[in-house]
Design an enzyme around this catalytic site. Structure first.
Site, PDB file in Angstrom:
ATOM      1  CD  GLU A 148      14.739  -3.315  12.363  1.00  0.00           C
ATOM      2  OE1 GLU A 148      15.076  -2.188  12.752  1.00  0.00           O
ATOM      3  OE2 GLU A 148      14.848  -4.338  13.057  1.00  0.00           O
ATOM      4  CB  VAL A 196      13.383   3.093  14.429  1.00  0.00           C
ATOM      5  CG1 VAL A 196      14.502   3.797  15.200  1.00  0.00           C
ATOM      6  CG2 VAL A 196      12.051   3.283  15.136  1.00  0.00           C
ATOM      7  CG  MET A 213      -1.651  -1.352   1.384  1.00  0.00           C
ATOM      8  SD  MET A 213      -2.987  -1.313   2.594  1.00  0.00           S
ATOM      9  CE  MET A 213      -2.089  -0.992   4.099  1.00  0.00           C
ATOM     10  N   GLY A 214       0.931   1.910  -1.136  1.00  0.00           N
ATOM     11  CA  GLY A 214       1.803   3.079  -1.276  1.00  0.00           C
ATOM     12  C   GLY A 214       3.027   2.727  -2.088  1.00  0.00           C
ATOM     13  CB  VAL A 215       3.768   2.177  -5.484  1.00  0.00           C
ATOM     14  CG1 VAL A 215       4.989   1.648  -6.244  1.00  0.00           C
ATOM     15  CG2 VAL A 215       2.843   1.016  -5.139  1.00  0.00           C
ATOM     16  CG  ASP A 265      11.716  11.691  11.262  1.00  0.00           C
ATOM     17  OD1 ASP A 265      10.871  10.874  10.847  1.00  0.00           O
ATOM     18  OD2 ASP A 265      12.937  11.486  11.221  1.00  0.00           O
ATOM     19  CE  LYS A 294      13.028   8.198  11.648  1.00  0.00           C
ATOM     20  NZ  LYS A 294      13.998   9.043  10.900  1.00  0.00           N
ATOM     21  N   GLY A 332      16.114   6.641   2.560  1.00  0.00           N
ATOM     22  CA  GLY A 332      16.404   6.288   1.179  1.00  0.00           C
ATOM     23  C   GLY A 332      15.619   5.066   0.761  1.00  0.00           C
ATOM     24  CE  LYS A 374       9.536   6.959   9.993  1.00  0.00           C
ATOM     25  NZ  LYS A 374      10.532   7.219   8.952  1.00  0.00           N
TER      26      LYS A 374
END
Lengths: 436, 436
Positions: free
Chosen positions: B129, B132, B9-11, B201, B205, B302, B105
């Site tokens: 995973e 964070v 879901m979300g490309v 942000d 995290k 990234g 997050k």
């Protein structure tokens, strides 16, 4: 639920650490594992010593085979070392359907293929986080954390004794033999240091990492080994002049022609994080095609750090044996009915050191005023520097404080800002020592 | 065995990276997971873009609810972000008995308690995973690798944008606004950078790490946030003069009074590894009572690094769904019937750079002789320094070479040792660049 019964074979340094961690953190561990992990039985040649370490609730025997044969032992921890008795014990434990946790890198690097084949056949786990880089969870990172990657290379400082010696040789300009003697005195090197300083220990660890990184059998016999005993202080100095540090590196890399598997002293550019891993500390640099370079750093040896890895393996195995897949690893690490509602401190109650920069409107007396206010709020000073001049309006005082509660720092800052001799707001930044 | 079907879901950036990694490393991943992990379905507002990213075998829809309702989807990957639709989708997926992997997050830090409670009730995994520190497997390290420890503190550089800005401010002496503009141009900062540079942000995290470290509920609202937008180049310079680096640090610590949970610019002694984490890279320093300090370093954002974490979670969930406990995580990371017998290279076939130290018996002509031999063996020179003098017998030549096969280096070294103008053995050390 019935506790998990652990049989500990070998109650030396790491065995003692394991007993300590299991006892000291019993509550924390059962909150995480969802079950009590109990040291049930221990085997050691010196039974009396083991009894004093393990306490009165643990059955201590001198024959470790009694542990692998005992019907109530669920997980066997092998900390005997070597490849003769340890191999027999581990194979027997597996044959008896017991899960195994071991820190024995030599056993795995030299006999791992046989051991893992039998374990797979019997459906038991053989966990070995403690076999590589002590407390650093590098096996878990390579085997699970980086499982999406085609792993390209691993480079590790994985022998603390050698890294301590190289660090001392560099810092003191001393020669190998002198530093080795010091390391032996401090307990960082064995009386016969060959295994550490000639690269055998690093080679065992590297062989294990190479196998799980590339999906190949263990092939320690093909690992190239070159130690640090021939290194001179002169070459370390020349390397430094050229911008390099010398480290005993274990290096394994995938190339078109095959896998590199080698341990040797290596010049590394001084700007790399791994070049700055000093003393007995370990670090592993693992690169994958998706994640790029990643580095893992921590204590590579010692009773408690190695026990940290042994007990983490016990928690892993316990979790797998205890709950269905959806409940095995709790979302928040601890079982949901065993979370704690610890208070979160308001920032005013946090203790920290501070960097303060104060614009002086008039230098005369300003430092006296400031230090009086700091002292009045219980704040002691670590360092002061003065910058600029009053004449061009750039006079500044920079102060580093010792640790104090933020509430007091706020009061002091307000009072300083109210001084006639101070212009504008005080710049305040927090400082942390962050050991490690 | 039937493949595991993933619904993506979300490309966008990370979704595209996830599709890439699943496709590119399909073979490697199935060797590790013991089962094919297939991108089965994807949802994206821009359907055409998603189709071009995911390829013709993937069903692409514009309504993500069709994925969470689809009976053939086993694991849902949520990469939409935010807390409105993403929350509805995740809760609905869990209610439908689907396992969830998410990089969100904000969703977890603000609504994690509700989400994990439902997931526990339904017996499904919610893996995060990627939420964070991008590709660094820090959740696994905290939740599993350090499970033996009473964790004492966590300090992290966990926002790459801020760390890039601080690194540039220090290296160039530039001010915040100028560097921010550069970061925006390079794509390291959003058009509205508030979320990154004001610490939100990092706070999300940190809240997640704090919860799994200490076994407390998520309490983002109580996290102290202070960003870097007020920092000046001057304070960074003064801090450096005093021996400190300034980093935006997320810090959570267990104290007698309660839990510290705070994000703010922090002075750190320049000798610490974490003080030397630069650019967009992330690092987390976690300390436990048994293991001591440990550090985890890598790319925090990234497409591919974050996808590395998303896909590692997919492998984890797949392993848990596929095999009994004794066979879930293969001993050597790869399924035993899918190991490869890649050749281990003999050291003569390894390519490396070299440090050579040569004792000159007579300086006249020695350098010409040496360079002729090196060139004749295809070895080019990176640097040469000469040391000492012939008169007192200490004349030495130190050479750094470019990369060459060890066999050629050996031939050259033998030829150099045979020179009349050279005394004794050549000292040879290998060099590695080790990027990262």
């Amino acid at each position: 639920m019935k506790p998990i019964n652990v049989g500990l074979m070998g109650v030396g340094t790491v065995g003692g650490g394991t007993a300590t961690v299991l006892k000291r953190n019993a509550e924390e561990i059962s909150r995480r594992a969802g079950r009590t992990i109990r040291l049930f039985m221990a085997a050691n040649r010196d039974v009396e010593r083991a009894k004093s370490v393990c306490g009165p609730d643990v059955t201590v025997v001198d024959d470790a085979f009694r542990i692998v044969e005992h019907p109530e032992v669920d997980i066997v921890v092998e900390l005997i070392g070597g490849t003769s008795i340890a191999r027999d014990l581990v194979l027997k434990a597996i044959a008896n359907g017991k899960h195994v946790v071991t820190a024995n890198k030599k056993l795995l690097a030299e006999h791992g293929n046989e051991i893992f084949a039998l374990a797979h056949e019997k459906g038991v786990m053989v966990a070995f986080e403690a076999a590589v880089a002590g407390g650093i969870p590098i096996i878990k990172a390579l085997r699970e954390g980086l499982s999406a990657n085609r792993i390209e290379s691993i480079a590790g400082i994985i022998n603390g004794t050698s890294n301590f010696i190289l660090t001392e040789m560099r810092e003191k300009g001393a020669n190998f033999a002198d530093v080795l003697a010091e390391a032996q005195r401090l307990g960082y090197a064995e009386a016969d240091p060959t295994f550490d300083v000639e690269g055998h220990d690093a080679g065992h660890k590297l062989t294990i990492m190479s196998a799980i990184a590339f999906g190949i059998p263990m092939q320690f016999a093909k690992c190239y080994l070159e130690g640090i005993s021939q290194l001179t202080a002169k070459d370390i100095r020349y390397a430094e002049e050229l911008g390099y540090r010398v480290k005993l590196l274990g290096l394994t890399r995938r190339t078109k022609e095959g896998i590199e598997l080698r341990v040797h002293p290596t010049l590394i550019p001084e700007g790399r994080l791994i070049a700055n891993v000093n003393g007995v500390m370990n670090a592993v640099l693992a690169s994958g095609d998706a994640v790029g370079p990643t580095l893992y750093y921590g204590a590579g040896a010692g009773a408690l750090p190695t026990a940290s890895a042994v007990v983490a393996d016990l928690v892993d195995v316990t979790r797998l044996l205890t709950a269905d897949p959806g409940h095995q690893v709790p979302h928040l690490a601890f079982q949901p009915d065993r979370l704690e509602d610890l208070p979160i401190l308001p920032i005013e109650d946090v203790v920290s050191s501070y960097y303060l920069r104060i614009q002086a409107a008039d230098r005369a007396g300003v430092l006296a005023d400031i230090t009086r206010i700091l002292a009045g709020n219980g704040i002691s000073i670590e360092a002061v520097i003065q910058k600029g001049s009053v004449s061009d309006g750039s006079a500044e005082v920079v102060i580093l404080t010792h640790r104090v509660k933020e509430r007091n720092a706020n009061l002091a800052i307000s009072a300083i800002e109210a001084l006639e001799s101070v212009a504008g707001k005080v710049v305040r930044l927090r400082m942390e020592e962050l050991n490690g």
